[in-house]
Scaffold this active site. Structure first.
Site, PDB file in Angstrom:
ATOM      1  N   GLN A 156       0.857  -1.191   0.000  1.00  0.00           N
ATOM      2  CA  GLN A 156       0.000   0.000   0.000  1.00  0.00           C
ATOM      3  C   GLN A 156       0.889   1.236   0.000  1.00  0.00           C
ATOM      4  OE1 GLN A 156      -3.450  -0.382   2.696  1.00  0.00           O
ATOM      5  NE2 GLN A 156      -2.826   1.586   3.519  1.00  0.00           N
ATOM      6  N   SER A 159       1.105   6.640   2.634  1.00  0.00           N
ATOM      7  CA  SER A 159       1.736   7.659   3.473  1.00  0.00           C
ATOM      8  C   SER A 159       2.954   8.275   2.796  1.00  0.00           C
ATOM      9  CB  SER A 159       2.157   7.043   4.808  1.00  0.00           C
ATOM     10  OG  SER A 159       1.035   6.628   5.545  1.00  0.00           O
ATOM     11  N   SER A 191       4.832  -1.481   4.223  1.00  0.00           N
ATOM     12  CA  SER A 191       5.134  -2.875   4.561  1.00  0.00           C
ATOM     13  C   SER A 191       5.181  -3.709   3.280  1.00  0.00           C
ATOM     14  CB  SER A 191       4.062  -3.446   5.488  1.00  0.00           C
ATOM     15  OG  SER A 191       3.951  -2.696   6.675  1.00  0.00           O
ATOM     16  N   GLU A 274      -7.844  -1.383   6.282  1.00  0.00           N
ATOM     17  CA  GLU A 274      -6.585  -1.314   7.034  1.00  0.00           C
ATOM     18  C   GLU A 274      -6.858  -1.219   8.535  1.00  0.00           C
ATOM     19  OE1 GLU A 274      -2.488   1.365   7.248  1.00  0.00           O
ATOM     20  OE2 GLU A 274      -4.273   2.169   6.290  1.00  0.00           O
ATOM     21  N   GLU A 398      -4.459  11.480  16.297  1.00  0.00           N
ATOM     22  CA  GLU A 398      -5.017  12.833  16.261  1.00  0.00           C
ATOM     23  C   GLU A 398      -5.933  13.033  15.066  1.00  0.00           C
ATOM     24  OE1 GLU A 398      -1.945  12.032  16.848  1.00  0.00           O
ATOM     25  OE2 GLU A 398      -1.477  12.862  18.839  1.00  0.00           O
TER      26      GLU A 398
END
Length: 416
Positions: A156, A159, A191, A274, A398
């Site tokens: 994936q 990020s 990963s 996820e 957050e």
């Protein structure tokens, strides 16, 4: 009282709710008993064996590749027996059953000795479902079916260093070049990228559009020229994550998942899978950890401390609440989940991991930070450091709290 093999099989059959599920469970048990063994009692003897207090992989690249090969081998057996894609569409080789059957199989299989399936979790739990829901028949046939057939590993590519969990802020660019796209940028905390065959990449295709509308999702062959995968060393010493650099990587428009500029819709579907994986895979770990802490407090004489007893009771209660929350979610059909449920599950898990580590530090005192070689002590340090990673995995705490505040509690939106 000793549980016999026939008793264990009977208990597993009791998980089925009706005649259709009982027939399914019987078939599953026939396959599993012919190909592997029931797990022995999961009892840990204090002072013997590995403490298993690392929350992320600490294996070498060679060991991870061997784990991936073993997982692929077991997935092939699942596929051949009809359990490789239980809820998948029949036209693509799946059985077309509801998610309840998928869950029933996982419950039954968890009682058996099988390889660690972590290397395939992202493909089976995130990439496969979202491409099946949004992608083209060609994409499903060429890239999704091999995941479930045990022939392909997926990763994936979401990020980024400057965006983190604010995925709508991605900067990796894709520029149209005839029937192709040219991708340039960097992804992080990925990963499986070092041995993955395909990656699901979120990129910006329109820098002038509002940030949630100017992004698009692509399938990216991980062997394409211009892809550079580098390991990331964790604070615990392992390197189970990578950073991925994309330097003028050419991707066909046929590998675009969904509409141009429609990547946010695809992203929200992927994130639900996820966060489910983050929650599902940690409950057994926390059950074992709280039992170890009880033993540690007893052996250290700290259970005589009222504060330690109070903290222990608080964490134990939180673990039960998290488990009940998971059971509640499992009873809700996937198409009725809003996304908030998975976010809550993930937040409960990540907070509990941190609290377990903090209680271990309170019980151990200096032994938490000084390695005396004593079993069941210093390795709690790795647990607490690993818990920091879970505060990011599946969405930073957050970000998720802000999402729940604005979309569920309907509080005023955060100023931009």
């Amino acid at each position: 009282m000793t549980v016999t093999r026939s008793d264990a099989i009977e208990q597993l059959m009791a998980l089925a709710r009706d005649s259709e599920q009982r027939a399914f469970a019987s078939h599953a048990l026939e396959f599993l008993t012919a190909n592997t063994e029931l797990r022995g009692p999961q009892q840990s003897v204090w002072g013997i064996g590995d403490e298993r207090l690392t929350l992320f992989h600490e294996t070498s690249d060679e060991e991870e590749r061997a784990e991936a090969a073993a997982a692929l081998g077991w997935q092939k057996r699942r596929w051949e027996a009809g359990f490789g894609w239980i809820s998948g569409p029949v036209e693509h080789g799946g059985r077309g059953l509801s998610s309840e059957f998928d869950r029933l199989y996982r419950q039954i299989e968890s009682a058996f000795e099988i390889p660690d399936m972590s290397p395939l979790r992202i493909g089976i739990g995130t990439v496969g479902p979202v491409v099946t829901a949004v992608g083209t028949p060609e994409q499903i046939s060429k890239y999704v079916v091999p995941i479930y057939r045990g022939e392909s590993v997926a990763c994936q590519l979401f990020s980024e260093p400057a965006a983190g969990s604010d995925l709508a802020g991605v900067r990796t660019r894709a520029v149209r070049d005839g029937d192709d796209w040219r991708l340039n940028g960097q992804k992080v905390w990925t990963s499986n990228a070092q041995f993955a065959d395909i990656g699901l990449a979120l990129v910006r295709t329109d820098p002038d559009a509002p940030k949630h509308r100017g992004i698009t999702m692509f399938l990216v062959p991980m062997t394409a020229p211009g892809i550079d995968v580098r390991p990331l060393r964790q604070i615990t010493g392992g390197a189970s994550f990578t950073e991925v650099f994309l330097d003028d990587v050419v991707v066909s428009d046929r590998l675009r998942v969904g509409e141009v500029g429609g990547g946010w819709r695809v992203t929200t579907q992927a994130l639900a899978g996820e966060r489910k994986a983050v929650g599902d895979r940690t409950h057994e770990i926390t059950d074992r950890a709280i039992a170890m802490l009880a033993e540690l407090a007893t052996r250290s004489g700290r259970f005589d401390d009222p504060q330690v007893r109070q903290d222990f009771a608080r964490i134990y209660s939180r673990l039960r609440i998290a488990r009940f929350q998971q059971h509640r979610i499992q009873q809700i059909p996937d198409d009725r989940l809003s996304g908030a449920e998975r976010a809550i599950d993930k937040l409960l898990v990540s907070t509990n991991l941190r609290l377990l580590g903090e209680l271990a530090a309170e019980i151990l005192g200096p032994r938490f930070v000084v390695n005396t070689g004593e079993w069941g002590t210093f390795n709690w340090n790795k647990w607490l450091m690993g818990a920091l990673g879970y505060r990011i995995a599946g969405g930073t705490e957050e970000i998720l709290k802000t999402m729940l505040a604005e979309r569920v509690l309907m509080l005023p939106k955060e100023p931009k």
